[in-house]
Scaffold this motif. Structure first.
Motif, PDB file in Angstrom:
ATOM      1  N   LYS A  53       0.817  -1.216   0.000  1.00  0.00           N
ATOM      2  CA  LYS A  53       0.000   0.000   0.000  1.00  0.00           C
ATOM      3  C   LYS A  53       0.848   1.263   0.000  1.00  0.00           C
ATOM      4  O   LYS A  53       0.328   2.342  -0.219  1.00  0.00           O
ATOM      5  N   GLY A  54       2.138   1.134   0.298  1.00  0.00           N
ATOM      6  CA  GLY A  54       3.015   2.294   0.336  1.00  0.00           C
ATOM      7  C   GLY A  54       3.336   2.758   1.746  1.00  0.00           C
ATOM      8  O   GLY A  54       3.974   3.785   1.925  1.00  0.00           O
ATOM      9  N   ASP A  55       2.867   2.006   2.762  1.00  0.00           N
ATOM     10  CA  ASP A  55       3.209   2.354   4.140  1.00  0.00           C
ATOM     11  C   ASP A  55       4.708   2.170   4.335  1.00  0.00           C
ATOM     12  O   ASP A  55       5.318   1.270   3.763  1.00  0.00           O
ATOM     13  N   LEU A  56       5.304   3.015   5.141  1.00  0.00           N
ATOM     14  CA  LEU A  56       6.746   3.002   5.336  1.00  0.00           C
ATOM     15  C   LEU A  56       7.074   2.795   6.800  1.00  0.00           C
ATOM     16  O   LEU A  56       6.469   3.416   7.677  1.00  0.00           O
ATOM     17  N   LEU A  57       8.032   1.919   7.084  1.00  0.00           N
ATOM     18  CA  LEU A  57       8.491   1.641   8.441  1.00  0.00           C
ATOM     19  C   LEU A  57      10.003   1.725   8.446  1.00  0.00           C
ATOM     20  O   LEU A  57      10.672   1.099   7.618  1.00  0.00           O
ATOM     21  N   ILE A  58      10.568   2.519   9.370  1.00  0.00           N
ATOM     22  CA  ILE A  58      12.012   2.593   9.565  1.00  0.00           C
ATOM     23  C   ILE A  58      12.291   2.044  10.957  1.00  0.00           C
ATOM     24  O   ILE A  58      11.783   2.567  11.951  1.00  0.00           O
ATOM     25  N   LEU A  59      13.095   0.983  11.031  1.00  0.00           N
ATOM     26  CA  LEU A  59      13.342   0.257  12.268  1.00  0.00           C
ATOM     27  C   LEU A  59      14.781   0.430  12.718  1.00  0.00           C
ATOM     28  O   LEU A  59      15.706   0.293  11.926  1.00  0.00           O
ATOM     29  N   ASP A  60      14.966   0.733  14.007  1.00  0.00           N
ATOM     30  CA  ASP A  60      16.285   0.737  14.637  1.00  0.00           C
ATOM     31  C   ASP A  60      16.457  -0.640  15.262  1.00  0.00           C
ATOM     32  O   ASP A  60      15.853  -0.955  16.282  1.00  0.00           O
ATOM     33  N   THR A  61      17.265  -1.494  14.632  1.00  0.00           N
ATOM     34  CA  THR A  61      17.379  -2.885  15.073  1.00  0.00           C
ATOM     35  C   THR A  61      18.106  -3.026  16.394  1.00  0.00           C
ATOM     36  O   THR A  61      18.003  -4.056  17.046  1.00  0.00           O
ATOM     37  N   LYS A  62      18.836  -2.015  16.810  1.00  0.00           N
ATOM     38  CA  LYS A  62      19.569  -2.096  18.072  1.00  0.00           C
ATOM     39  C   LYS A  62      18.663  -1.819  19.269  1.00  0.00           C
ATOM     40  O   LYS A  62      18.743  -2.500  20.282  1.00  0.00           O
ATOM     41  N   THR A  63      17.770  -0.844  19.169  1.00  0.00           N
ATOM     42  CA  THR A  63      16.931  -0.462  20.298  1.00  0.00           C
ATOM     43  C   THR A  63      15.496  -0.949  20.171  1.00  0.00           C
ATOM     44  O   THR A  63      14.773  -0.995  21.164  1.00  0.00           O
ATOM     45  N   GLY A  64      15.035  -1.288  18.972  1.00  0.00           N
ATOM     46  CA  GLY A  64      13.661  -1.718  18.769  1.00  0.00           C
ATOM     47  C   GLY A  64      12.700  -0.575  18.521  1.00  0.00           C
ATOM     48  O   GLY A  64      11.504  -0.789  18.385  1.00  0.00           O
ATOM     49  N   GLN A  65      13.186   0.641  18.448  1.00  0.00           N
ATOM     50  CA  GLN A  65      12.322   1.785  18.169  1.00  0.00           C
ATOM     51  C   GLN A  65      12.082   1.873  16.663  1.00  0.00           C
ATOM     52  O   GLN A  65      12.901   1.428  15.867  1.00  0.00           O
TER      53      GLN A  65
END
Length: 96
Positions: A53-65
């Protein structure tokens, strides 16, 4: 004039060789492996994922934020989140 004579015995040579070995060992000691691992982790720390759908997620793999933008075409609106607190609270957000 006096003549200067230098004599070396086996004990002096061994003490000198051990001293040089100790100085070289201590001067080359560092935690280079730790620094290399940290640098490698920083390279792969952030991941970006898009849905169909075009939703965007940016993940910080170290902290989980993470940052989520559910409707990037209309007006960007970033929402912050944390996987640890969302999981502890039982919150699950679904896109429309």
């Amino acid at each position: 004039m006096k003549n200067i004579t230098i004599t070396l015995d086996l004990k002096s040579i061994c003490i000198g060789a051990l001293g040089v070995f100790a100085i070289m060992s201590l001067s080359n000691f560092n935690n280079a492996d730790d620094r290399r691992n940290d640098a490698a982790d920083e390279v792969r720390r952030y991941q970006a994922v898009t849905s169909e759908k075009g939703d965007l997620l940016i993940l910080d793999t170290k902290t989980g934020q993470y940052l989520v933008d559910l409707r990037p075409r209309v007006k960007p609106r970033w929402m912050k989140g944390d996987f640890a607190t969302d999981h502890a609270n039982g919150e699950v957000s679904k896109a429309d």
